[in-house]
Scaffold this active site. Structure first.
Site, PDB file in Angstrom:
ATOM      1  N   PHE A  39      35.290 -17.880 -15.057  1.00  0.00           N
ATOM      2  CA  PHE A  39      36.372 -18.314 -15.939  1.00  0.00           C
ATOM      3  C   PHE A  39      36.065 -19.629 -16.636  1.00  0.00           C
ATOM      4  CE2 PHE A  39      38.751 -15.736 -12.738  1.00  0.00           C
ATOM      5  CZ  PHE A  39      39.075 -14.705 -13.602  1.00  0.00           C
ATOM      6  N   ARG A  40      35.168 -20.396 -16.062  1.00  0.00           N
ATOM      7  CA  ARG A  40      34.878 -21.703 -16.649  1.00  0.00           C
ATOM      8  C   ARG A  40      33.729 -21.638 -17.661  1.00  0.00           C
ATOM      9  NH1 ARG A  40      36.767 -26.666 -13.556  1.00  0.00           N
ATOM     10  NH2 ARG A  40      38.607 -25.862 -12.517  1.00  0.00           N
ATOM     11  N   GLN A 107      34.088 -22.842  -4.733  1.00  0.00           N
ATOM     12  CA  GLN A 107      34.610 -23.209  -6.049  1.00  0.00           C
ATOM     13  C   GLN A 107      35.452 -22.048  -6.601  1.00  0.00           C
ATOM     14  OE1 GLN A 107      30.435 -23.934  -7.502  1.00  0.00           O
ATOM     15  NE2 GLN A 107      31.359 -25.683  -8.495  1.00  0.00           N
ATOM     16  N   ILE A 109      38.388 -19.051  -6.903  1.00  0.00           N
ATOM     17  CA  ILE A 109      39.849 -19.079  -6.778  1.00  0.00           C
ATOM     18  C   ILE A 109      40.410 -17.703  -6.453  1.00  0.00           C
ATOM     19  CG2 ILE A 109      40.080 -21.033  -8.380  1.00  0.00           C
ATOM     20  CD1 ILE A 109      40.873 -18.956 -10.576  1.00  0.00           C
ATOM     21  N   ASP A 110      39.506 -16.770  -6.037  1.00  0.00           N
ATOM     22  CA  ASP A 110      39.888 -15.367  -6.023  1.00  0.00           C
ATOM     23  C   ASP A 110      40.282 -14.801  -4.665  1.00  0.00           C
ATOM     24  OD1 ASP A 110      37.386 -15.172  -4.727  1.00  0.00           O
ATOM     25  OD2 ASP A 110      36.385 -14.916  -6.665  1.00  0.00           O
ATOM     26  N   HIS A 127      38.847 -25.550  -5.859  1.00  0.00           N
ATOM     27  CA  HIS A 127      39.545 -25.333  -7.130  1.00  0.00           C
ATOM     28  C   HIS A 127      40.823 -24.526  -6.941  1.00  0.00           C
ATOM     29  CE1 HIS A 127      35.358 -25.939  -9.207  1.00  0.00           C
ATOM     30  NE2 HIS A 127      35.920 -27.071  -8.865  1.00  0.00           N
ATOM     31  N   CYS A 163      63.704 -27.539  -5.005  1.00  0.00           N
ATOM     32  CA  CYS A 163      63.835 -28.863  -5.637  1.00  0.00           C
ATOM     33  C   CYS A 163      63.820 -28.809  -7.161  1.00  0.00           C
ATOM     34  CB  CYS A 163      62.732 -29.793  -5.128  1.00  0.00           C
ATOM     35  SG  CYS A 163      61.122 -29.490  -5.907  1.00  0.00           S
ATOM     36  N   ASN A 226      20.294 -18.779  -5.692  1.00  0.00           N
ATOM     37  CA  ASN A 226      20.922 -18.599  -7.004  1.00  0.00           C
ATOM     38  C   ASN A 226      19.915 -17.894  -7.920  1.00  0.00           C
ATOM     39  OD1 ASN A 226      23.306 -19.141  -8.604  1.00  0.00           O
ATOM     40  ND2 ASN A 226      22.028 -20.510  -9.838  1.00  0.00           N
TER      41      ASN A 226
HETATM   42 ZN   LIG Z   1      59.846 -27.875  -4.836  1.00  0.00          ZN
END
Ligand SMILES: [Zn+2]
Length: 259
Positions: A39-40, A107, A109-110, A127, A163, A226
Site C-alpha cells: 500500500f505504501r 510493518q 497491517i493485515d 504500523h 466519549c 528478500n
Molecule cells: Zn472514546
C-alpha cells in the site's frame, strides 16, 4: 558469498537450533506473497487517492477528509479480508510452537500473522492493524466489521460510543506519530535478540528499518531474506535473495531435522 540458498537456509536453521531468542521482522514482501499489494508503494490505490490529502492532521481537522478516508480504507479492508496467510506466516507460527520465537515485529497491517495462529502478544505491529478501529481520544478498541457496516450505512464521520472521540482504523496514517509502546517494545526485543531474521522487507521505511541495526548492535546473528538487495545487506551475516515463503519453509524443514 558463494553459498547457495540451501546452504544459507541450513546455516540459519543451525543458528535457530542453537539459540532461543529468535526475532522475525516482516515487511510488505510477506504480504504481497498473500496477494496484498504494497500500500505504501506508488501506483494502485494511490492513483485514485492523494496521500497528501490523508495526512493525519487533515483527518483530525476535516470531516470531509474523514469521510473520504473511510472510503479509501474500505478498499484496503476488503483486499485484506480476501487474503490468506502464506508459508512465511505459517513458518513463524511453527517456530513459535517449537518454542523458538521471541516475537514477530511487522510493518504489515493485515492481521495475517494472527490468522496463521500466532497469539496477539507475540506480534508487534509497527504500523497498526486494519482489522481494528480505535477511538483517538479514549483508545477504546472496536471490531472493524461492525464499524464497516456503519460506513456502508452512510456514516462518514464515525464517533466513539463512550466519549464521542474520532474513530479511525487502527493503522498509522502518513504524518501520524508511530505508536510509542510498540516502537519501544520492538527496539528492546531487537536489541536482545540472539537471531534476527528480516524477511520480505526492503528496509527503507524508517524507523522500522532500524530494527536489524539494533539487533546487530546487540550481538545478534542477522539474516536478511528478500528478493531484492537492501541497504543493510553488508551488515548481515547471511543474505538470501529468495521469496519469503520459499526460504522460510526451507529453514523450518531444516530446523525440524535438527530438533
Ligand atoms: Zn472514546
Amino acid at each position: 558469498m558463494g553459498f547457495d540458498v540451501e546452504e544459507k537456509t541450513s546455516l540459519i536453521a543451525q543458528w535457530i537450533k542453537d539459540h532461543d531468542r529468535i526475532v522475525i521482522f516482516t515487511g510488505a514482501g510477506v504480504s504481497t506473497e498473500s496477494g496484498i499489494p504494497d500500500f505504501r508503494s506508488p501506483g494502485g490505490i494511490w492513483e485514485r487517492f492523494d496521500p497528501n490529502e490523508f495526512l493525519f492532521d487533515n483527518f483530525l481537522g476535516s470531516e470531509k477528509v474523514r469521510e473520504k478516508y473511510w472510503q479509501f480504507h474500505s478498499e484496503i479492508y476488503y483486499t485484506i479480508l480476501k487474503a490468506k496467510p502464506n508459508a512465511a506466516h505459517h513458518a513463524c507460527s511453527k517456530l513459535d510452537r517449537l518454542g523458538k520465537l521471541d516475537c514477530v515485529i511487522t510493518q504489515n497491517i493485515d492481521n495475517l500473522h494472527h490468522n496463521a495462529g500466532l497469539p496477539r502478544e507475540k506480534v508487534i505491529e509497527l504500523h497498526g492493524n486494519a482489522l481494528r478501529v480505535t477511538c483517538l481520544t479514549c483508545k477504546k478498541e472496536y471490531d472493524r466489521k461492525a464499524i464497516q457496516q456503519r460506513v456502508e450505512g452512510g456514516e462518514g464521520d464515525l464517533r466513539c460510543d463512550d466519549c464521542k472521540g474520532l474513530l479511525k482504523p487502527a493503522t498509522i496514517a502518513f504524518g501520524q506519530p508511530m505508536p510509542f509502546k510498540e516502537m519501544h517494545e520492538a527496539e528492546t526485543r531487537s536489541s536482545s535478540a540472539e537471531v534476527f531474521l528480516a524477511i520480505g522487507s526492503s528496509l527503507v521505511v524508517y524507523p522500522a528499518a532500524y530494527m536489524p541495526v539494533y539487533a546487530k548492535q546487540g550481538g545478534a546473528k542477522l539474516a536478511i531474506i528478500n528478493l531484492a538487495p537492501t541497504p543493510y545487506d553488508h551488515q548481515a551475516d547471511v543474505v538470501v535473495q529468495e521469496k519469503a515463503g520459499v526460504a522460510m519453509e526451507m529453514i523450518l524443514e531444516s530446523v525440524k531435522k535438527r530438533m
